[in-house]
Design an enzyme around this catalytic site. Structure first.
Site, PDB file in Angstrom:
ATOM      1  N   SER A   1      10.233  -1.614  -0.400  1.00  0.00           N
ATOM      2  CA  SER A   1       9.005  -1.136  -1.042  1.00  0.00           C
ATOM      3  C   SER A   1       9.188   0.270  -1.584  1.00  0.00           C
ATOM      4  O   SER A   1       9.960   1.060  -1.028  1.00  0.00           O
ATOM      5  CB  SER A   1       7.881  -1.137  -0.007  1.00  0.00           C
TER       6      SER A   1
ATOM      7  N   TYR B   1       4.142   1.317   7.645  1.00  0.00           N
ATOM      8  CA  TYR B   1       4.620   0.291   6.705  1.00  0.00           C
ATOM      9  C   TYR B   1       5.917   0.744   6.041  1.00  0.00           C
ATOM     10  O   TYR B   1       6.924   0.019   6.015  1.00  0.00           O
ATOM     11  CB  TYR B   1       3.541   0.005   5.646  1.00  0.00           C
TER      12      TYR B   1
END
Length: 354
Positions: free
Chosen positions: A143, A168
């Site tokens: 990501s 995350y």
């Protein structure tokens, strides 16, 4: 690059009912005639399950798609899948997504993004047992959030990414580290993809464009963070899928170093539009397209439904992808304009929620 052919192969896609996963499976079924796609998804209720079921229904119409309802954190299930189907290519897209949710529900991230990914890596490792051909290429989702609050833009995969600002992001960075170790130790060709703000039809309702649309339709106020001074490198889902399909077919080469030991066949790429858009401009285009698609009435008062608010914890002010390595190695650069992408989303939304 080692060329990987997809025909006559079993391809495992985790997170197959997800936004990117379902679009990838659809594309693989279209592009190949003899490949079998095995999809796994736990169908969790992080967002409206009806969307996942709709995507899945579309895929299950094709005989070459095999769906397994289950969790990649379930080691026994993953080992059984690998033993039964012996996938040649594995695309790991299953993950608990979202920056803000990682603050309120950290367990989901450790289960899916750490334990789940470890299970996939172990299964890839053992796919070579007893002299078997094994997995030819593991492609996995990382990501853009791994860049944290890096000041240098555009973000390059050569930059240090040691300062995540959310759990995350930390789990995604750890995926890259784990993959590197497994590539080095077991010579598993792996490629990580840092996705930049993916959007499009049937996307994730927790993403800004989808959430804004839902709220505006209900007459609620939308909050624009950092007083509208955020910039995001919005990437249309078809561009992401195009990149993934190309990368699946070109695996990092297995080579030995001077010590005779394998050099890790490992790569990481950015996939983004490399054209960051200001959030206010983005909202403006979204509004125009929602009017055009008839999602909102022509006389809608947008100003009355907008509120500029400060930055949220875990968020970053800008995301901006340097995609030169992707262009160099795979001849591909995402190019869908924000207007075209949001138009496709608005038209889909009008149809789905009519």
């Amino acid at each position: 690059m080692n060329k990987v052919t997809l025909e006559n192969k079993n391809i495992l896609v985790t997170g197959a009912a997800g936004f990117i996963g379902s679009n990838l499976v659809k594309r693989l079924l279209k592009d190949t005639t003899t490949a079998t796609i095995i999809g796994i998804d736990n169908m969790n209720d992080y967002y409206d399950v009806r969307l996942k079921e709709m995507r899945l229904k579309e895929l299950e119409a094709d005989q070459r798609f095999v769906f397994v309802r289950g969790d990649i954190a379930d080691r026994t299930l993953i080992d059984r899948l690998f033993a039964e189907y012996r996938p040649a290519v594995v695309v790991n897209l299953a993950a608990q997504a979202g920056v803000r949710y990682s603050i309120t529900n950290p367990d989901a991230y450790i289960q899916s993004n750490i334990i789940g990914f470890y299970n996939i890596l172990e299964a890839c490792r053992h796919s070579y047992d007893n002299g078997q051909t094994g997995v030819e290429h593991l492609v996995y989702a990382s990501s853009s959030s791994v860049y944290g609050s890096n000041k240098k833009v555009p973000y390059s995969t050569d930059d240090k990414v040691d300062n995540p600002v959310s759990l995350y992001a930390a789990t995604k960075k750890s995926n890259e580290l784990l993959a590197h170790a497994y590539s080095k130790l077991y010579n598993i060709p792996s490629t990580g993809l840092r996705f930049f703000t993916v959007y499009g039809p049937a996307g994730r309702p927790d993403m800004a464009y989808f959430g804004f649309t839902n709220k505006l339709r209900r007459g609620e106020t939308i909050q624009i963070f950092n007083y509208g001074n955020c910039k995001r490198d919005f990437t249309f889902v078809d561009d992401i899928v195009e990149g993934v399909v190309r990368i699946m077919q070109g695996a990092p080469e297995k080579r030995n170093g001077e010590d005779g030991l394998p050099l890790p066949p490992y790569n990481v790429y950015n996939i983004g539009n490399s054209n960051p858009e200001n959030l206010l401009n983005f909202v403006d285009i979204l509004q125009q397209e929602l009017l055009r698609a008839g999602v909102l009435p022509q006389d809608y008062d947008f100003e009355a439904h907008k509120e500029l608010v400060p930055m949220q914890p875990g968020d970053v002010p800008v995301t901006y992808a340097d995609t030169s390595a992707l262009e160099r190695d795979y001849g591909f650069k995402p190019s869908t304009s924000l207007r075209d992408g949001l138009r496709a989303f608005a038209e889909w939304y009008a149809e789905f929620y009519k």
